[in-house]
Design an enzyme around this catalytic site. Sequence first.
Site, PDB file in Angstrom:
ATOM      1  N   LYS A 109       1.182 -21.735   4.211  1.00  0.00           N
ATOM      2  CA  LYS A 109       0.824 -21.665   5.733  1.00  0.00           C
ATOM      3  C   LYS A 109      -0.160 -20.503   5.873  1.00  0.00           C
ATOM      4  O   LYS A 109      -0.225 -19.543   5.208  1.00  0.00           O
ATOM      5  CB  LYS A 109       2.001 -21.065   6.559  1.00  0.00           C
ATOM      6  CG  LYS A 109       2.858 -20.020   6.215  1.00  0.00           C
ATOM      7  CD  LYS A 109       2.229 -18.411   6.743  1.00  0.00           C
ATOM      8  CE  LYS A 109       3.164 -17.273   6.206  1.00  0.00           C
ATOM      9  NZ  LYS A 109       2.464 -16.028   6.331  1.00  0.00           N
ATOM     10  N   GLY A 143       2.168 -13.857  -1.439  1.00  0.00           N
ATOM     11  CA  GLY A 143       0.690 -13.566  -0.949  1.00  0.00           C
ATOM     12  C   GLY A 143       0.605 -13.645   0.482  1.00  0.00           C
ATOM     13  O   GLY A 143      -0.636 -14.047   0.918  1.00  0.00           O
ATOM     14  N   GLY A 198       4.938 -19.401   0.233  1.00  0.00           N
ATOM     15  CA  GLY A 198       5.457 -20.095  -0.744  1.00  0.00           C
ATOM     16  C   GLY A 198       6.878 -20.363  -1.010  1.00  0.00           C
ATOM     17  O   GLY A 198       7.404 -21.472  -1.087  1.00  0.00           O
ATOM     18  N   GLY A 199       7.465 -19.228  -1.049  1.00  0.00           N
ATOM     19  CA  GLY A 199       8.933 -18.987  -1.085  1.00  0.00           C
ATOM     20  C   GLY A 199       9.630 -19.674  -0.148  1.00  0.00           C
ATOM     21  O   GLY A 199      10.555 -20.573  -0.102  1.00  0.00           O
ATOM     22  N   SER A 200       9.178 -19.592   1.256  1.00  0.00           N
ATOM     23  CA  SER A 200       9.915 -19.947   2.332  1.00  0.00           C
ATOM     24  C   SER A 200       9.869 -21.662   2.287  1.00  0.00           C
ATOM     25  O   SER A 200      10.294 -22.313   3.226  1.00  0.00           O
ATOM     26  CB  SER A 200       9.294 -19.394   3.755  1.00  0.00           C
ATOM     27  OG  SER A 200       9.402 -17.773   3.547  1.00  0.00           O
ATOM     28  N   ASP A 236      10.242 -16.842   7.868  1.00  0.00           N
ATOM     29  CA  ASP A 236       9.234 -17.915   8.004  1.00  0.00           C
ATOM     30  C   ASP A 236       9.797 -19.429   7.619  1.00  0.00           C
ATOM     31  O   ASP A 236       8.986 -20.504   7.813  1.00  0.00           O
ATOM     32  CB  ASP A 236       8.048 -17.726   7.232  1.00  0.00           C
ATOM     33  CG  ASP A 236       7.179 -16.572   7.476  1.00  0.00           C
ATOM     34  OD1 ASP A 236       7.576 -16.253   8.772  1.00  0.00           O
ATOM     35  OD2 ASP A 236       6.353 -16.059   6.567  1.00  0.00           O
TER      36      ASP A 236
HETATM   37  C1  LIG Z   1       5.396 -10.996   8.896  1.00  0.00           C
HETATM   38  C2  LIG Z   1       5.434 -12.356   7.893  1.00  0.00           C
HETATM   39  C3  LIG Z   1       4.454 -13.249   8.836  1.00  0.00           C
HETATM   40  O1  LIG Z   1       4.706 -14.537   8.274  1.00  0.00           O
HETATM   41  O2  LIG Z   1       4.854 -12.077   6.640  1.00  0.00           O
HETATM   42  P1  LIG Z   1       4.503 -12.784   5.457  1.00  0.00           P
HETATM   43  O3  LIG Z   1       5.890 -12.753   4.637  1.00  0.00           O
HETATM   44  O4  LIG Z   1       4.051 -14.129   5.577  1.00  0.00           O
HETATM   45  O5  LIG Z   1       3.356 -12.172   4.821  1.00  0.00           O
HETATM   46  C4  LIG Z   1       6.816 -12.844   7.827  1.00  0.00           C
HETATM   47  O6  LIG Z   1       7.502 -13.328   9.090  1.00  0.00           O
HETATM   48  C5  LIG Z   1       7.542 -11.815   7.170  1.00  0.00           C
HETATM   49  O7  LIG Z   1       8.766 -12.832   6.772  1.00  0.00           O
HETATM   50  P2  LIG Z   1       9.763 -12.465   5.431  1.00  0.00           P
HETATM   51  O8  LIG Z   1       8.716 -12.176   4.273  1.00  0.00           O
HETATM   52  O9  LIG Z   1      10.666 -13.367   5.341  1.00  0.00           O
HETATM   53  O10 LIG Z   1      10.369 -11.060   5.717  1.00  0.00           O
HETATM   54  P3  LIG Z   1      11.693 -10.463   5.465  1.00  0.00           P
HETATM   55  O11 LIG Z   1      12.003 -10.654   3.993  1.00  0.00           O
HETATM   56  O12 LIG Z   1      12.451 -11.064   6.385  1.00  0.00           O
HETATM   57  O13 LIG Z   1      11.486  -9.000   6.024  1.00  0.00           O
HETATM   58  C6  LIG Z   1      11.078  -8.103   4.804  1.00  0.00           C
HETATM   59  C7  LIG Z   1      10.997  -6.902   5.496  1.00  0.00           C
HETATM   60  O14 LIG Z   1       9.865  -6.648   6.350  1.00  0.00           O
HETATM   61  C8  LIG Z   1      10.056  -5.897   7.579  1.00  0.00           C
HETATM   62  N1  LIG Z   1       9.822  -6.833   8.426  1.00  0.00           N
HETATM   63  C9  LIG Z   1       9.809  -8.459   8.368  1.00  0.00           C
HETATM   64  C10 LIG Z   1       9.541  -9.223   9.453  1.00  0.00           C
HETATM   65  C11 LIG Z   1       9.544  -8.591  10.840  1.00  0.00           C
HETATM   66  N2  LIG Z   1       9.212  -9.490  11.816  1.00  0.00           N
HETATM   67  N3  LIG Z   1       9.581  -7.035  11.069  1.00  0.00           N
HETATM   68  C12 LIG Z   1      10.007  -6.441  10.040  1.00  0.00           C
HETATM   69  O15 LIG Z   1       9.932  -5.216  10.045  1.00  0.00           O
HETATM   70  C13 LIG Z   1      11.488  -5.420   7.582  1.00  0.00           C
HETATM   71  O16 LIG Z   1      11.475  -4.208   7.093  1.00  0.00           O
HETATM   72  C14 LIG Z   1      12.152  -6.431   6.456  1.00  0.00           C
HETATM   73  O17 LIG Z   1      13.348  -5.991   5.724  1.00  0.00           O
HETATM   74  N1  LIG Z   2      10.766 -20.420  -4.860  1.00  0.00           N
HETATM   75  C1  LIG Z   2      10.230 -19.277  -4.810  1.00  0.00           C
HETATM   76  N2  LIG Z   2       8.761 -19.085  -4.654  1.00  0.00           N
HETATM   77  C2  LIG Z   2       8.313 -17.921  -4.362  1.00  0.00           C
HETATM   78  N3  LIG Z   2       8.909 -16.818  -4.236  1.00  0.00           N
HETATM   79  C3  LIG Z   2      10.173 -16.751  -4.469  1.00  0.00           C
HETATM   80  C4  LIG Z   2      10.668 -18.034  -4.632  1.00  0.00           C
HETATM   81  N4  LIG Z   2      12.105 -17.430  -4.684  1.00  0.00           N
HETATM   82  C5  LIG Z   2      12.283 -16.268  -4.645  1.00  0.00           C
HETATM   83  N5  LIG Z   2      11.085 -15.758  -4.215  1.00  0.00           N
HETATM   84  C6  LIG Z   2      10.862 -14.405  -4.104  1.00  0.00           C
HETATM   85  O1  LIG Z   2      10.180 -14.083  -2.801  1.00  0.00           O
HETATM   86  C7  LIG Z   2       8.865 -13.445  -2.858  1.00  0.00           C
HETATM   87  C8  LIG Z   2       8.288 -13.646  -1.434  1.00  0.00           C
HETATM   88  O2  LIG Z   2       7.554 -14.910  -1.968  1.00  0.00           O
HETATM   89  P1  LIG Z   2       6.454 -15.852  -1.011  1.00  0.00           P
HETATM   90  O3  LIG Z   2       7.204 -16.490   0.231  1.00  0.00           O
HETATM   91  O4  LIG Z   2       5.800 -16.568  -1.778  1.00  0.00           O
HETATM   92  O5  LIG Z   2       5.588 -14.617  -0.295  1.00  0.00           O
HETATM   93  P2  LIG Z   2       5.018 -14.394   1.257  1.00  0.00           P
HETATM   94  O6  LIG Z   2       6.223 -14.099   2.247  1.00  0.00           O
HETATM   95  O7  LIG Z   2       4.328 -13.198   0.974  1.00  0.00           O
HETATM   96  O8  LIG Z   2       4.207 -15.373   1.630  1.00  0.00           O
HETATM   97  C9  LIG Z   2       8.533 -13.394  -4.164  1.00  0.00           C
HETATM   98  O9  LIG Z   2       7.992 -12.024  -4.171  1.00  0.00           O
HETATM   99  C10 LIG Z   2       9.630 -13.729  -4.945  1.00  0.00           C
HETATM  100  O10 LIG Z   2      10.355 -12.349  -5.630  1.00  0.00           O
END
Ligand SMILES: C[C@@](CO)(OP(=O)(O)O)[C@H](O)COP(=O)(O)OP(=O)(O)OC[C@H]1O[C@@H](n2ccc(N)nc2=O)[C@H](O)[C@@H]1O
Ligand SMILES: Nc1ncnc2c1ncn2[C@@H]1O[C@H](COP(=O)(O)OP(=O)(O)O)[C@@H](O)[C@H]1O
Length: 285
Positions: free
Chosen positions: A10, A102, A106-108, A141
Amino acid sequence: MITHWPAPAKLNLFLYITGRRPDGYHNLQTLFQFLDYGDELQIHADQSGRIQLLTPLAGVADEDNLIVRAANLLKQAALQSNRLSASAGAQIAIEKRLPMGGGIGGGSSDAATVLVALNHLWQTGFSTEELAAMGVTLGADVPVFVHGFAAFAQGVGEELQPADPAEKWYLVAHPGVHISTPVVFGDPDLTRDTPARSLSTLLASPFANDCEAVVRKRFREVDELVSWLLEYAPSRLTGTGACVFAEFDTESAARQVLELAPNGVRGFVARGVNVSPLQRTLRGD
Ligand SMILES: C[C@@](CO)(OP(=O)(O)O)[C@H](O)COP(=O)(O)OP(=O)(O)OC[C@H]1O[C@@H](n2ccc(N)nc2=O)[C@H](O)[C@@H]1O
Ligand SMILES: Nc1ncnc2c1ncn2[C@@H]1O[C@H](COP(=O)(O)OP(=O)(O)O)[C@@H](O)[C@H]1O
């Protein structure tokens, strides 16, 4: 029987932070679009009673892998509601193409694909809403990937409204640095008070990402990559990085720029799509 399941990437075409909640999480307004590019999972349901990951990921223990966690979550929910027998199992292999951490999900996406695929293969009959509710416990996500339509998301990303942005071609580039999501959200300089706006207002305004300024400040590699891409096309950060993307009207224009990428930059070209490749597979398109 479907055996090959896509887990697309995404982009956050825009991302605004409108406030911080009492629990520390941030409220967002973001526009998600899928890419016609991603990981590919091979999934076979069996009667082994076990979830087996045939292709471990370097640096991620199997029990932490979102693929395994999603399969176990679905199995537990199905056992609790008497939809499945304990002997249900699965063998899962992944061809990992998306860089981890990145900002391209990908993981989500892997987790969402496992939920949707095993619900289909095990015939557990959960609704899309139920799968999304399970998925959000794995990551903010996951729901958008389960639903499979481009969406305007609010809250922490769980309130989804279908959207139909232009399906452009993108050059997605990774600067080779790892960026921690909590570090970005914890930066004192992060813009976290952008006024909430309606979707129509946002679509009519230039797109931006509120995380970009702090990420560019902290990571010279991202700063240089965005500056370089901006010479060719509108470009910005996705999610909290580290990937950045540049938008083009044609595939060939995007590929021409990719060929010029500086050393150390990895990238790919893909089309933005408003219906996810996972949905298309499920529908038999
Ligand atoms: C902000 C986004 C946009 O797509 O960034 P990316 O992960 O894609 O880069 C995502 O929603 C990220 O989702 P995700 O990567 O699942 O975040 P989580 O593991 O739930 O959160 C990691 C940490 O980031 C912070 N966090 C995350 C999401 C949010 N809306 N507010 C926050 O403050 C919190 O400190 C949380 O503990
Ligand atoms: N199947 C998987 N693919 C990618 N990352 C994974 C997976 N399972 C667990 N993870 C963990 O989730 C973290 C976030 O992964 P990813 O979804 O790729 O990144 P982002 O949320 O930045 O797009 C990775 O750094 C990794 O430690």
